[in-house]
Design an enzyme around this catalytic site. Structure first.
Site, short mmCIF file in Angstrom:
data_model
loop_
_atom_site.label_atom_id
_atom_site.label_comp_id
_atom_site.label_asym_id
_atom_site.label_seq_id
_atom_site.Cartn_x
_atom_site.Cartn_y
_atom_site.Cartn_z
N GLU A 1 17.80 -43.87 -3.51
CA GLU A 1 17.40 -42.52 -3.07
C GLU A 1 18.30 -41.43 -3.67
O GLU A 1 18.50 -40.36 -3.09
CB GLU A 1 17.43 -42.41 -1.53
CG GLU A 1 16.56 -43.42 -0.82
CD GLU A 1 15.12 -42.94 -0.70
OE1 GLU A 1 14.80 -41.86 -1.20
OE2 GLU A 1 14.32 -43.66 -0.10
N LEU B 1 8.43 -45.30 -8.35
CA LEU B 1 9.03 -44.20 -9.10
C LEU B 1 9.95 -44.71 -10.19
O LEU B 1 9.76 -44.43 -11.37
CB LEU B 1 9.80 -43.29 -8.14
CG LEU B 1 10.70 -42.21 -8.78
CD1 LEU B 1 9.85 -41.24 -9.60
CD2 LEU B 1 11.50 -41.48 -7.72
N GLY C 1 15.74 -43.92 -14.14
CA GLY C 1 16.22 -44.02 -12.77
C GLY C 1 16.52 -42.64 -12.24
O GLY C 1 15.64 -41.93 -11.75
#
Length: 390
Positions: free
Chosen positions: A372, A124, A130
């Site tokens: 995360e 990702l 980010g």
């Protein structure tokens, strides 16, 4: 409300025994050498750790999400790198395939991933994308029966091991009607020509965890490797991150619990001025505060996991789980960073020495506030959950 069952506590004991027998004796050396213990992964698989939330038809245990949280917590209590190997292996590796994959994709990848014979990654993050994941620049263009992928991904866990079998990659596959990028998820098997695994990062912490950048240069995969529906990749990875935040909260809880135990033990045995240093309020009070934060982190983490299981049973809403996951992740990760600082201070000069585990936990903890979804992102999500303007 979300008290752990006897089965959960029995399972905790099994994972703790495994971590203390198979990880603890080796982790100082592995950390020093930045060595990823490939042979440990199949042993974790044999214990059933990678397949906890996977249906039995793919070799899993079909257990609840709380069981996975307990496992990550216990591994993280001994070492954070091993904890994230499980957390990412399930949450970012297995979960997208399990949730959105076709029957063929599940049958192809899940049995080996569940058994620990393979690992999967989740591509990702990019050098320029980010927290702003919608700014993805990697592109996948349809060319006959193939997707042709070009771009780069950064900070990808479990992406460069000898066991890595596949990486789920998010890429632009077009433009939506409103002008926003259409983002899809595509499975790229390891070894596919055009996918280059960059050299491992030199990291502040998580030395035993595998982390690489990936680059894609006219990388071709069949159109059948599309994961889920075209253009749904953005929603898919947001859902994936919701679950991952609870897992990271569990990892942070393990870190904080370890620091509490280490600080308490050291303050009880270390002598100064003729008595244990824990007899001094300057030492005992910070440890007491640490105990409070550990309990709070545990309750928030377990509540989020409980809500996740209740959602699966149809008794809770997605909104409740998202909010609880953000709250747990924010509090537990910041509590873990504080816990490592407190424990290192209790150890004094010894806490600055690498042979003491508090030094390793100190280095490992900071990334918990970043991966995360950063603490700032969690605060944004919590504020939105309260109904504040976006």
């Amino acid at each position: 409300m979300f008290e752990l069952s006897k089965e959960h506590e029995d399972f905790r004991a099994v994972v703790r025994e495994f971590a203390e027998a198979e990880v603890a004796p080796h982790i100082e050396q592995w950390d020093r050498d930045a060595y990823f213990p490939v042979d440990l992964v199949p042993r974790m698989g044999a214990l059933g750790l990678f397949g906890l939330v996977v249906p039995e038809e793919y070799g899993g245990a079909d257990a609840d999400f709380m069981s996975l949280v307990v496992a990550i917590e216990e591994l993280g209590r001994v070492d954070q790198s091993i904890g994230i190997t499980l957390s990412a292996g399930v949450g970012l590796g297995i979960n997208p395939i399990l949730s959105y994959g076709s029957d063929e994709q599940k049958e192809r990848f899940l049995p080996d991933l569940v058994a620990g014979r393979a690992l999967a990654g989740f591509g990702l993050t990019e050098p320029e994308a980010g927290s702003d994941a919608a700014a993805t620049r990697t592109r996948a263009v349809r060319d006959g029966d193939d997707w042709v992928i070009n771009g780069a991904k950064a900070f990808i866990t479990n992406s460069g091991t000898d066991l890595t079998s596949v990486v789920t990659v998010t890429a632009r596959t077009g433009t939506n009607e409103d002008g926003s990028p259409q983002i899809s998820a595509i499975l790229v098997p390891a070894g596919t020509p055009g996918m280059v695994v960059e050299p491992a990062y030199r990291k502040l912490g998580w030395h035993v965890s595998d982390t690489h950048g990936l680059s894609f240069q006219d990388c071709r995969v069949p159109v059948g490797n599309l994961l889920g529906e075209q253009g749904k990749g953005f929603k898919q990875f947001l859902k994936t991150l919701d679950d991952g935040r609870i897992a990271i909260s569990a990892l942070a809880l393990g870190c904080a619990q370890a620091c509490l135990e280490l600080a308490t033990g050291y303050a009880s045995s270390r002598q100064a001025f003729g008595r244990p240093i824990g007899a001094n309020q300057g030492v005992s009070f910070p440890i007491a505060d640490l105990a409070v934060s550990v309990e709070a982190a545990r309750m928030l983490t377990y509540k989020a996991a409980w809500l996740k299981d209740e959602l699966h049973a149809g008794r809770r809403s997605v909104r409740e789980v998202k909010q609880a996951a953000a709250v747990a992740k924010l509090y537990s990760t910041e509590a873990a960073v504080t816990a490592t600082r407190v424990a290192t201070q209790v150890f004094g000069g010894n806490g600055f020495m690498e042979e003491y585990p508090v030094a390793r936990f100190y280095r490992d903890a900071k990334i918990l506030e970043i991966g995360e979804g950063t603490s700032e992102v969690q605060r944004m999500l919590i504020a939105r959950g309260l109904g504040l303007p976006a």
